[in-house]
Design an enzyme around this catalytic site. Structure first.
Site, PDB file in Angstrom:
ATOM      1  N   SER A  25      78.720  80.226  89.953  1.00 48.37           N
ATOM      2  CA  SER A  25      78.405  80.929  91.198  1.00 48.37           C
ATOM      3  C   SER A  25      78.764  82.415  91.097  1.00 48.37           C
ATOM      4  CB  SER A  25      79.128  80.237  92.354  1.00 48.37           C
ATOM      5  OG  SER A  25      78.593  80.629  93.596  1.00 48.37           O
TER       6      SER A  25
ATOM      7  N   ASP B  54      74.292  74.904  93.450  1.00 51.92           N
ATOM      8  CA  ASP B  54      75.495  75.648  93.061  1.00 51.92           C
ATOM      9  C   ASP B  54      76.397  74.837  92.126  1.00 51.92           C
ATOM     10  OD1 ASP B  54      78.190  76.843  93.247  1.00 51.92           O
ATOM     11  OD2 ASP B  54      77.334  78.048  94.860  1.00 51.92           O
TER      12      ASP B  54
END
Length: 294
Positions: free
Chosen positions: A38, A183
């Site tokens: 991320s 993610d």
């Protein structure tokens, strides 16, 4: 000193990484290989592409974070439609503007695909929800019949940063099945295991956007929203916290930014500077006593 670096996720709180990188550069510490999830994936990709801390600070100073949020045109002016889009497409924002921004910035260094970097220089983490497994990019793309060397880094970053329900997921084909990819923090928010795996060739330095375990406060859970936040936080960190032992902590810079929101896309310039200062100050303190354990 030459090290390998691993960086945790943390959304917009990743501004703190700029300050940390400034402190490392001042000490002459450079990265050979980098990995992240991320926000940490963004830092890793930019380091691998050759950006300096000053260049990153300039880039983020000029960035209006709101331009990265691209709602479907159908609900512009009709906010209530975003909930329909969330139900149908699993995210409020498309993520295309985010991917385009990554592409534009990396292009200034002549970097487009993983093949433009030295082999093994960059590894990004995403989550395949369909198959319930961690994906390391570009290594695991072969499982989807994709040539990792030709895969755009901007697309990989879009996958690693695809916060569930916030951005629409990315889809990868696995045979006839379409796999939902989101993610990387869902399954591994701090992938220290990528380089700290029993085959280290140099020190591994980690950066984590949170305090050390003894500094963390228990979750306050008095309502359903707090329950969801605690659930998601635990889910993101449980895998990695179990892996991190005391000997690993000696090689990790913990940056305490818990009071800031990971999705604060309206963050002002003053808050950005505060985060950068926190990252730099904590890294300077860490380096005063750091003796690499590897």
């Amino acid at each position: 000193m030459i090290v390998d670096g691993v960086f945790s996720g943390g959304g917009i709180k990743g501004f703190a990484y700029v300050g940390a990188l400034q402190a490392l550069e001042e000490r002459g510490i450079k990265f050979k290989r980098v990995a992240g999830t991320s926000a940490g994936a963004i830092l890793a990709a930019f380091i691998a592409a050759g950006f300096t801390a000053q260049e990153l600070e300039d880039i983020f100073d000029d960035l209006n974070l709101k331009v990265l949020l691209d709602p479907p045109k159908i609900w512009i002016g009709k906010p209530f439609l975003k909930w329909i889009n969330l139900y149908i497409r699993f995210g409020m924002y498309r993520g295309k503007s985010l991917e385009k921004w990554f592409h534009q910035k990396l292009a200034t260094k002549g970097i487009y695909t993983f093949g433009d970097l030295p082999p093994g220089a960059l590894k990004l983490v995403a989550s395949d929800l369909t198959n319930g497994k961690i994906i390391v990019l570009p290594d695991d793309l072969k499982n989807y019949d994709i040539d990792g060397n030709k895969f755009p880094i901007s697309r990989a970053l879009r996958m690693s940063c695809g916060l569930p329900f916030f951005f629409e997921p990315v889809y990868l084909k696995n045979g006839k099945r379409e796999c939902v990819v989101v993610d990387g923090g869902v399954l591994s928010n701090f992938p220290l295991w990528i380089y700290d795996n029993g085959h280290k060739v140099r020190p591994v330095l980690g950066m984590k956007l949170s305090g050390a375990s003894e500094e963390m406060s228990p979750h306050e859970i008095d309502n359903a929203i707090q329950l969801f936040e605690a659930l998601f936080s635990t889910m993101k960190n449980a895998h990695d916290n179990r892996y991190i032992a005391r000997r690993h902590e000696k090689n990790i810079i913990f940056i305490p930014v818990e009071k800031y929101s990971a999705t604060q896309f309206d963050m002002d310039a003053e808050t950005k500077k505060k985060l950068i200062c926190i990252g730099k100050e904590r890294t300077i303190q860490f380096l005063k006593t750091w003796s690499p354990v590897w």
